[in-house]
Design a protein around this motif. Sequence first.
Motif, short mmCIF file in Angstrom:
data_model
loop_
_atom_site.label_atom_id
_atom_site.label_comp_id
_atom_site.label_asym_id
_atom_site.label_seq_id
_atom_site.Cartn_x
_atom_site.Cartn_y
_atom_site.Cartn_z
N ARG A 156 -8.67 3.40 -8.01
CA ARG A 156 -8.17 4.39 -7.06
C ARG A 156 -6.92 5.08 -7.60
NH1 ARG A 156 -7.71 0.45 -1.92
NH2 ARG A 156 -7.26 2.31 -0.71
N MET A 193 -0.33 3.87 -9.69
CA MET A 193 -0.09 2.49 -9.27
C MET A 193 -1.27 2.02 -8.42
SD MET A 193 3.99 2.11 -8.62
CE MET A 193 4.39 3.49 -7.54
N ALA A 194 -1.42 0.71 -8.35
CA ALA A 194 -2.47 0.15 -7.49
C ALA A 194 -2.03 -1.19 -6.92
CB ALA A 194 -3.77 -0.02 -8.28
N HIS A 195 -2.27 -1.35 -5.65
CA HIS A 195 -2.07 -2.64 -4.98
C HIS A 195 -3.43 -3.33 -5.04
CE1 HIS A 195 -1.59 -4.79 -0.83
NE2 HIS A 195 -1.30 -5.61 -1.81
N ASN A 224 -9.70 -1.61 -6.76
CA ASN A 224 -8.43 -0.97 -6.44
C ASN A 224 -7.79 -0.19 -7.58
OD1 ASN A 224 -7.73 -1.82 -3.56
ND2 ASN A 224 -8.41 -3.73 -4.49
N ASP A 252 0.83 -1.21 0.00
CA ASP A 252 0.00 0.00 0.00
C ASP A 252 0.86 1.26 0.00
OD1 ASP A 252 -2.50 -1.13 -0.08
OD2 ASP A 252 -3.01 -0.77 2.01
N LEU A 253 1.95 1.17 0.75
CA LEU A 253 2.85 2.31 0.92
C LEU A 253 3.50 2.74 -0.39
CD1 LEU A 253 3.68 3.43 3.78
CD2 LEU A 253 5.82 2.23 3.46
N VAL A 290 2.55 2.46 -3.35
CA VAL A 290 1.62 3.02 -4.33
C VAL A 290 1.77 4.54 -4.41
CG1 VAL A 290 -0.85 3.43 -4.74
CG2 VAL A 290 -0.05 1.12 -4.22
N GLN A 291 2.16 5.16 -3.32
CA GLN A 291 2.34 6.61 -3.30
C GLN A 291 3.73 7.04 -3.77
OE1 GLN A 291 -0.53 7.77 -2.53
NE2 GLN A 291 -1.30 7.09 -0.56
#
Lengths: 392, 392
Positions: free
Chosen positions: A308, A294-296, A305, A99-100, A102-103
């Motif tokens: 997003r 990006m997407a997890h 997802n 998740d991290l 992705v940013q």
Amino acid sequence: MATGLTYAQSGVDMDAGDAVVDLIKPALRRTHSSRVLGAYGSFAAMFRLDFKEKMFKRNYKDPVLVACTDGVGTKVVLAVEMGRLDSIGIDCVAMNVNDLIVQGAEPLFFLDYLGLSRIRPQETATIIQGVAVGCEIAGCALIGGECAEMPDIYKPGDFDIAGFAVGVVDMDRAIDPKRVKKGDVIIGLRSSGVHSNGYALVRRIIKEAKLDLNKVYPELCAQELPVLAGKNKQKRVKQLDEAADDDKENIPTAIAPPTEKTLGDILLEPTRIYAKAITKLVRSYKSKRVVTGMAHITGAGIEGNLCRAYPEKFDAVVDRATWIVPPIFRFLQKKGGVDEAEMWRVFNMGVGYCVIVRPDFVDGVMKKLKRQGEKPWVMGHIEKGTGQVRFE
Amino acid sequence: MATGLTYAQSGVDMDAGDAVVDLIKPALRRTHSSRVLGAYGSFAAMFRLDFKEKMFKRNYKDPVLVACTDGVGTKVVLAVEMGRLDSIGIDCVAMNVNDLIVQGAEPLFFLDYLGLSRIRPQETATIIQGVAVGCEIAGCALIGGECAEMPDIYKPGDFDIAGFAVGVVDMDRAIDPKRVKKGDVIIGLRSSGVHSNGYALVRRIIKEAKLDLNKVYPELCAQELPVLAGKNKQKRVKQLDEAADDDKENIPTAIAPPTEKTLGDILLEPTRIYAKAITKLVRSYKSKRVVTGMAHITGAGIEGNLCRAYPEKFDAVVDRATWIVPPIFRFLQKKGGVDEAEMWRVFNMGVGYCVIVRPDFVDGVMKKLKRQGEKPWVMGHIEKGTGQVRFE
């Protein structure tokens, strides 16, 4: 007064906690760099943001901290049932670190929380050692954690695990969904299986269909399937899907030799951690804006997802014929009689992570990802739309 | 296929999760400053370390991140039993933030993990709103969280809560136990009661002594007791202790009017958060090293925590006659027949936080702490020793 109540009698064993600390120390240390400060036993862990030795110096201009927390859901129940506690910690790290990144963030450190009935030092240490292995894979430091004995909340043997990850990204390098444009290309990275989402449904299927976690189901024995590309892909997808549907002893077109993994082993396969590959990829393009989103692929599947990662004025068009859904998903679907649409809404269906890139850079990005051991493929593109994921 | 299994049937209600998010948004927003970036729905939360507007600019020279994780132990069970979910989140923030500030850190942000059987939006939101209140008190931003429905792990109504806090301190401002010297003075800050440690024993006592959580016990009705100083303190301590032992209807020397709090209310009193007072105190002394050590009195009491604040070549000498142990501890001790030494090993006994300061600055520190609403008192000093806490 000597016969009065004591804390130990009420279910809290401080020595067992100390025993765990001794057991996990070497594993923790393997995740530490010189950025980790402070001693064991301090109230909180310390991590240096700017490390002053030139070699490591990151020189953040405008550092933004990125943080998230997640658990592994009811995958823990399966781990308890199977008595296999060594890899659930990897899942916990994966769910957070994926998740991290992705940013656009570089993972820095991780902390874990373990709630359980009773500390049994060896078992508890095994769980946390798994967390440490996950941190090694992710390239972050395991700097702290808490292990809470709560016999009134957790049944003997049961536990819950939550993780917490912190990373850093320079403000102008942070991924911003607004940068995604029409024509951008979606690259998929394969999952290792069910990862850590949808286990409530998985376990319901196991129960209803009376599946045996310790059985080797032949239809699950094809190792990692190839990602398809080119003109024959549609035909081969059909062949493979039908083979699974007919519950044949072997999938004839599977190219890898069969494995001897039990259903339980396949379901406990740890979630893949994309941190090193993605961090290297993002870092390798200095100021160019190559990776736009990006997407997890976590709870709610590709649909829930991928959307997003881009603004509402776009759709992601995903060509499902570009990859083969791993046999475990088709197996679960058939055994549970689960609707096709529901499968895609709940599971990752073979895609663990998506990278959206400018079309001119697809080849370069693919090459870099391959160099990191990934097997990326082009799975779709961005079009004008209404914030949806459209499957083709 | 339409009758196939769905994710919702297997116990996961995504709509309930969305309802919680809507309910908690206003509470979350109250904790946010312009340092919190990013939108709801992103994969991870973002927090700007250096905020560029001059007013807020922190100018970290060599920023060290400080992080910790903790839960509230079986205090949650008591909260569930009492059906009082609004303040357990404050405890969760307190347990973490009070650990964080021990290193001299300014708390930046917080994330919470909630594991439960089933999301009931109103109840779940009440818990998280408590976390947000805690974050407001601590002056940190609640930037993320996870709420995991796990009906196989948690019994209906039960839950577990864990928190994660991150703060920052400039390298040369970090508290280092090595700075503590012989002659340094230990200042105590009062606790609000049992805080969040020792609840396994508390609950055992309630069970064995058949105590009623909903009853107003007269011996518990003295409000906040004065911190003693001066020549009469020994005598008054004795009076008060004896009063409690005799289980009298009222403690005669208590000066505050009686309250009508039930045993349950007193036990659920939220843990005090020392963040703002301590952060202000530490910041107020620029380069001088006034505060040499600090300790959050958590699991293992004064003995087990104060000793973490100074090197092994020293002892902390604590004068127990300098404060009155709040009635709740004497009540629990008596009802459970708990040994005096065990009480001090498990509970905070009225001291929530300790600040160790250079002797010349005691008056100044006390004044600053009082200005922040604390009622500090000198509870002891540092002597040569072997890393112990010696009670006098």
